[in-house]
Design a protein around this motif. Structure first.
Motif, PDB file in Angstrom:
ATOM      1  N   ALA A 181     -32.783  42.811  33.280  1.00  0.00           N
ATOM      2  CA  ALA A 181     -32.935  42.109  32.011  1.00  0.00           C
ATOM      3  C   ALA A 181     -33.242  43.133  30.929  1.00  0.00           C
ATOM      4  CB  ALA A 181     -34.062  41.080  32.101  1.00  0.00           C
ATOM      5  N   ILE A 182     -32.708  42.908  29.734  1.00  0.00           N
ATOM      6  CA  ILE A 182     -32.848  43.913  28.686  1.00  0.00           C
ATOM      7  C   ILE A 182     -34.227  43.900  28.034  1.00  0.00           C
ATOM      8  CG2 ILE A 182     -30.381  43.956  28.191  1.00  0.00           C
ATOM      9  CD1 ILE A 182     -30.985  42.272  25.669  1.00  0.00           C
ATOM     10  N   ASP A 183     -35.086  42.924  28.411  1.00  0.00           N
ATOM     11  CA  ASP A 183     -36.432  42.923  27.813  1.00  0.00           C
ATOM     12  C   ASP A 183     -37.403  43.811  28.585  1.00  0.00           C
ATOM     13  OD1 ASP A 183     -36.471  41.256  29.998  1.00  0.00           O
ATOM     14  OD2 ASP A 183     -37.396  39.549  28.968  1.00  0.00           O
ATOM     15  N   ASP A 184     -37.425  43.691  29.919  1.00  0.00           N
ATOM     16  CA  ASP A 184     -38.367  44.521  30.677  1.00  0.00           C
ATOM     17  C   ASP A 184     -37.689  45.623  31.491  1.00  0.00           C
ATOM     18  OD1 ASP A 184     -37.240  43.028  32.746  1.00  0.00           O
ATOM     19  OD2 ASP A 184     -38.948  41.671  32.879  1.00  0.00           O
ATOM     20  N   ASP A 185     -36.362  45.531  31.651  1.00  0.00           N
ATOM     21  CA  ASP A 185     -35.593  46.598  32.318  1.00  0.00           C
ATOM     22  C   ASP A 185     -36.103  46.923  33.726  1.00  0.00           C
ATOM     23  OD1 ASP A 185     -33.452  47.223  30.762  1.00  0.00           O
ATOM     24  OD2 ASP A 185     -34.422  48.816  29.642  1.00  0.00           O
ATOM     25  N   ASN A 186     -36.608  45.929  34.443  1.00  0.00           N
ATOM     26  CA  ASN A 186     -37.197  46.216  35.752  1.00  0.00           C
ATOM     27  C   ASN A 186     -36.161  46.536  36.833  1.00  0.00           C
ATOM     28  OD1 ASN A 186     -40.018  46.088  35.335  1.00  0.00           O
ATOM     29  ND2 ASN A 186     -39.940  43.863  35.231  1.00  0.00           N
ATOM     30  N   ASN A 187     -35.013  45.841  36.810  1.00  0.00           N
ATOM     31  CA  ASN A 187     -33.990  46.067  37.840  1.00  0.00           C
ATOM     32  C   ASN A 187     -34.598  45.896  39.234  1.00  0.00           C
ATOM     33  OD1 ASN A 187     -31.694  46.835  39.253  1.00  0.00           O
ATOM     34  ND2 ASN A 187     -32.024  49.028  38.944  1.00  0.00           N
ATOM     35  N   GLN A 188     -35.255  44.738  39.452  1.00  0.00           N
ATOM     36  CA  GLN A 188     -35.948  44.505  40.717  1.00  0.00           C
ATOM     37  C   GLN A 188     -35.587  43.183  41.394  1.00  0.00           C
ATOM     38  OE1 GLN A 188     -40.038  44.731  39.435  1.00  0.00           O
ATOM     39  NE2 GLN A 188     -40.188  46.929  39.815  1.00  0.00           N
ATOM     40  N   THR A 189     -35.285  42.155  40.615  1.00  0.00           N
ATOM     41  CA  THR A 189     -35.184  40.807  41.168  1.00  0.00           C
ATOM     42  C   THR A 189     -34.108  40.697  42.249  1.00  0.00           C
ATOM     43  OG1 THR A 189     -35.948  39.886  39.060  1.00  0.00           O
ATOM     44  CG2 THR A 189     -34.895  38.373  40.604  1.00  0.00           C
ATOM     45  N   GLY A 190     -32.919  41.257  41.988  1.00  0.00           N
ATOM     46  CA  GLY A 190     -31.838  41.172  42.977  1.00  0.00           C
ATOM     47  C   GLY A 190     -32.214  41.823  44.297  1.00  0.00           C
ATOM     48  N   GLN A 191     -32.806  43.010  44.218  1.00  0.00           N
ATOM     49  CA  GLN A 191     -33.190  43.732  45.427  1.00  0.00           C
ATOM     50  C   GLN A 191     -34.299  42.995  46.173  1.00  0.00           C
ATOM     51  OE1 GLN A 191     -32.596  44.929  42.423  1.00  0.00           O
ATOM     52  NE2 GLN A 191     -31.883  47.039  42.425  1.00  0.00           N
ATOM     53  N   MET A 192     -35.277  42.458  45.432  1.00  0.00           N
ATOM     54  CA  MET A 192     -36.358  41.709  46.079  1.00  0.00           C
ATOM     55  C   MET A 192     -35.828  40.442  46.745  1.00  0.00           C
ATOM     56  SD  MET A 192     -39.480  42.047  43.338  1.00  0.00           S
ATOM     57  CE  MET A 192     -40.467  43.529  43.223  1.00  0.00           C
ATOM     58  N   LEU A 193     -34.881  39.777  46.096  1.00  0.00           N
ATOM     59  CA  LEU A 193     -34.289  38.573  46.674  1.00  0.00           C
ATOM     60  C   LEU A 193     -33.549  38.901  47.970  1.00  0.00           C
ATOM     61  CD1 LEU A 193     -33.614  35.573  46.564  1.00  0.00           C
ATOM     62  CD2 LEU A 193     -31.689  36.120  45.051  1.00  0.00           C
ATOM     63  N   ALA A 194     -32.837  40.024  47.976  1.00  0.00           N
ATOM     64  CA  ALA A 194     -32.136  40.447  49.186  1.00  0.00           C
ATOM     65  C   ALA A 194     -33.120  40.706  50.324  1.00  0.00           C
ATOM     66  CB  ALA A 194     -31.305  41.697  48.905  1.00  0.00           C
ATOM     67  N   ALA A 195     -34.257  41.308  49.996  1.00  0.00           N
ATOM     68  CA  ALA A 195     -35.273  41.594  51.020  1.00  0.00           C
ATOM     69  C   ALA A 195     -35.876  40.301  51.563  1.00  0.00           C
ATOM     70  CB  ALA A 195     -36.362  42.483  50.436  1.00  0.00           C
ATOM     71  N   LEU A 196     -36.135  39.339  50.666  1.00  0.00           N
ATOM     72  CA  LEU A 196     -36.746  38.079  51.092  1.00  0.00           C
ATOM     73  C   LEU A 196     -35.799  37.230  51.928  1.00  0.00           C
ATOM     74  CD1 LEU A 196     -38.603  37.086  47.784  1.00  0.00           C
ATOM     75  CD2 LEU A 196     -39.657  37.875  49.903  1.00  0.00           C
ATOM     76  N   THR A 197     -34.521  37.240  51.594  1.00  0.00           N
ATOM     77  CA  THR A 197     -33.537  36.425  52.322  1.00  0.00           C
ATOM     78  C   THR A 197     -32.991  37.130  53.559  1.00  0.00           C
ATOM     79  OG1 THR A 197     -31.749  37.264  50.915  1.00  0.00           O
ATOM     80  CG2 THR A 197     -32.793  35.184  50.235  1.00  0.00           C
ATOM     81  N   GLY A 198     -33.047  38.465  53.543  1.00  0.00           N
ATOM     82  CA  GLY A 198     -32.440  39.213  54.632  1.00  0.00           C
ATOM     83  C   GLY A 198     -30.935  39.336  54.491  1.00  0.00           C
ATOM     84  N   TRP A 199     -30.414  39.004  53.300  1.00  0.00           N
ATOM     85  CA  TRP A 199     -28.971  39.089  53.063  1.00  0.00           C
ATOM     86  C   TRP A 199     -28.589  40.491  52.585  1.00  0.00           C
ATOM     87  CZ3 TRP A 199     -28.259  33.998  49.727  1.00  0.00           C
ATOM     88  CH2 TRP A 199     -28.566  32.895  50.535  1.00  0.00           C
ATOM     89  N   GLY A 200     -27.318  40.843  52.773  1.00  0.00           N
ATOM     90  CA  GLY A 200     -26.812  42.110  52.265  1.00  0.00           C
ATOM     91  C   GLY A 200     -26.760  42.096  50.746  1.00  0.00           C
ATOM     92  N   GLN A 201     -26.824  43.288  50.150  1.00  0.00           N
ATOM     93  CA  GLN A 201     -26.806  43.367  48.689  1.00  0.00           C
ATOM     94  C   GLN A 201     -25.819  44.424  48.203  1.00  0.00           C
ATOM     95  OE1 GLN A 201     -30.313  45.275  46.843  1.00  0.00           O
ATOM     96  NE2 GLN A 201     -31.138  45.563  48.904  1.00  0.00           N
ATOM     97  N   GLY A 202     -25.122  44.073  47.125  1.00  0.00           N
ATOM     98  CA  GLY A 202     -24.234  45.013  46.447  1.00  0.00           C
ATOM     99  C   GLY A 202     -24.666  45.090  44.999  1.00  0.00           C
ATOM    100  N   THR A 203     -25.364  46.157  44.624  1.00  0.00           N
ATOM    101  CA  THR A 203     -25.917  46.272  43.272  1.00  0.00           C
ATOM    102  C   THR A 203     -24.973  47.047  42.356  1.00  0.00           C
ATOM    103  OG1 THR A 203     -27.138  48.238  43.977  1.00  0.00           O
ATOM    104  CG2 THR A 203     -28.299  46.141  44.095  1.00  0.00           C
ATOM    105  N   PHE A 204     -25.151  46.862  41.048  1.00  0.00           N
ATOM    106  CA  PHE A 204     -24.372  47.567  40.009  1.00  0.00           C
ATOM    107  C   PHE A 204     -22.866  47.371  40.208  1.00  0.00           C
ATOM    108  CE2 PHE A 204     -27.971  50.583  41.186  1.00  0.00           C
ATOM    109  CZ  PHE A 204     -28.891  49.932  40.385  1.00  0.00           C
ATOM    110  N   ALA A 205     -22.462  46.124  40.434  1.00  0.00           N
ATOM    111  CA  ALA A 205     -21.067  45.832  40.769  1.00  0.00           C
ATOM    112  C   ALA A 205     -20.146  45.973  39.561  1.00  0.00           C
ATOM    113  CB  ALA A 205     -20.948  44.426  41.339  1.00  0.00           C
ATOM    114  N   SER A 206     -19.033  46.689  39.752  1.00  0.00           N
ATOM    115  CA  SER A 206     -17.989  46.765  38.730  1.00  0.00           C
ATOM    116  C   SER A 206     -16.728  46.029  39.189  1.00  0.00           C
ATOM    117  CB  SER A 206     -17.651  48.222  38.397  1.00  0.00           C
ATOM    118  OG  SER A 206     -17.186  48.901  39.540  1.00  0.00           O
ATOM    119  N   LYS A 207     -16.725  45.564  40.461  1.00  0.00           N
ATOM    120  CA  LYS A 207     -15.614  44.769  40.979  1.00  0.00           C
ATOM    121  C   LYS A 207     -16.112  43.967  42.169  1.00  0.00           C
ATOM    122  CE  LYS A 207     -10.724  45.148  42.307  1.00  0.00           C
ATOM    123  NZ  LYS A 207      -9.610  46.086  42.597  1.00  0.00           N
TER     124      LYS A 207
END
Length: 249
Positions: free
Chosen positions: A119-145
Motif C-alpha cells: 500500500a502506498i501509505d505505509d509501504d509495508n509489503n507484508q500482507t500477501g506474504q503473511m497471508l501465504a504463511a497463515l494459509t500455507g499456500w504458495g506465493q508469487g510476489t511482484f507479479a508482472s504476468k
C-alpha cells in the motif's frame, strides 16, 4: 473458481501528504482518498481472468472504516461481483489484515487471492506474504504476468536480476507489480450497476480475529528538505567536488 481481491482505501497518489502538527501521523482530514494503485491492478487482473473464463466470481474485500465502502464500490464498478467490508475504526496492521483475509479465505474457499504488493501509505509489503504463511499456500510476489494452467498458476516475477517465473499449485497468493496491466476506468453504466451489487459488512469479531495493535508509532516527521545544488564549470571541478565529499564523509 473464485478470486479474492483485497483492496485498501489510501490517500490519493496525486495528493501531497501533510504531517499532523502533533507528529502522530498523516493528516487525512478533507483530502481525496482512493483505491491503492497496486490494488487497482489486482482488481483488473482478476476481472481479466474472469473474462477469459478462468474465474467464475470476483470478490473484493477491504478492512477499514465505513468510508471504505466507496473503494469497494469502485472495485464493483470495475467488474467485481460482490464485496465484503470488515469494519474497523482503528488502523489495522498487516498481520491483523492477513488474519482476517485468512478467515475469509477459509469461508469463501477461493482458488486465487490477488492483492497489491504494497500500500502506498505505509509501504509495508507484508500482507500477501503473511497471508501465504497463515494459509500455507504458495506465493508469487511482484507479479508482472499471471497465467492459469490447469490446477497451477504461472507467475512471472520482477526481481533485482530481471524476471523469474514460478509455478504455484492452486489455491495460491499473488501480489501485483506495476507492469502487470493497465487498470480500466469504470463506465457510468457500471458505476450505476455497482450500487446494487452485494456489499456485506462484517467485523473482525465475526471472524474471531484479534486485531489489537502490536506496534506503536512514536513519531511521524516530514523528510528533510533537499539543499540547493551547485553548478560546476567542467569535469575536473566535478571530480574535485566528488573527491572532497568523499574525504569529508
Amino acid at each position: 473458481m473464485k478470486i479474492l481481491v483485497p483492496v485498501k482505501r489510501v490517500l490519493d497518489y496525486n495528493v501531497k501528504p501533510r504531517v499532523k502538527a502533533d507528529g502522530t501521523g498523516v493528516d487525512l482530514a478533507n483530502v481525496k482518498m482512493s483505491m491503492n494503485p497496486f490494488d487497482e491492478i489486482a482488481v483488473e487482473e482478476a476481472i481479466r481472468l474472469k473474462e477469459k473464463g478462468v474465474a467464475t466470481e470476483v470478490i473484493a474485500v477491504s478492512v477499514g472504516e465505513t468510508k471504505a465502502q466507496e473503494t469497494l464500490r469502485t472495485a464493483l464498478a470495475m467488474g467485481a461481483d460482490r464485496a465484503i467490508l470488515v469494519v474497523s475504526d482503528d488502523k489495522v496492521e498487516p498481520l491483523g489484515v492477513a488474519k482476517i483475509l485468512k478467515a475469509i479465505a477459509d469461508e469463501e474457499q477461493p482458488g486465487l487471492v490477488i492483492l497489491g504488493k504494497q500500500a502506498i501509505d505505509d509501504d509495508n509489503n507484508q500482507t500477501g506474504q503473511m497471508l501465504a504463511a497463515l494459509t500455507g499456500w504458495g506465493q508469487g510476489t511482484f507479479a508482472s504476468k499471471v497465467e492459469i494452467e490447469g490446477d497451477h498458476v504461472k507467475v512471472t516475477r520482477e526481481v533485482d536480476g530481471g524476471l523469474e517465473t514460478v509455478s504455484l499449485k492452486l489455491p495460491a497468493i499473488v501480489t501485483t507489480d506495476l507492469r502487470l496491466n493497465e487498470p480500466r476506468y469504470a463506465s457510468l453504466p457500471n458505476i450505476m450497476k455497482a450500487k446494487s451489487k452485494p456489499l456485506a459488512q462484517k467485523t473482525a469479531a465475526d471472524y474471531g480475529v484479534d486485531i489489537a495493535p502490536r506496534l506503536t508509532t512514536l513519531k511521524v516527521v516530514e523528510p528533510a528538505k533537499r539543499s540547493a545544488g551547485i553548478k560546476v564549470a567542467d569535469v575536473d571541478e566535478l571530480v574535485g567536488k566528488i573527491k572532497a565529499m568523499g574525504i569529508a564523509g
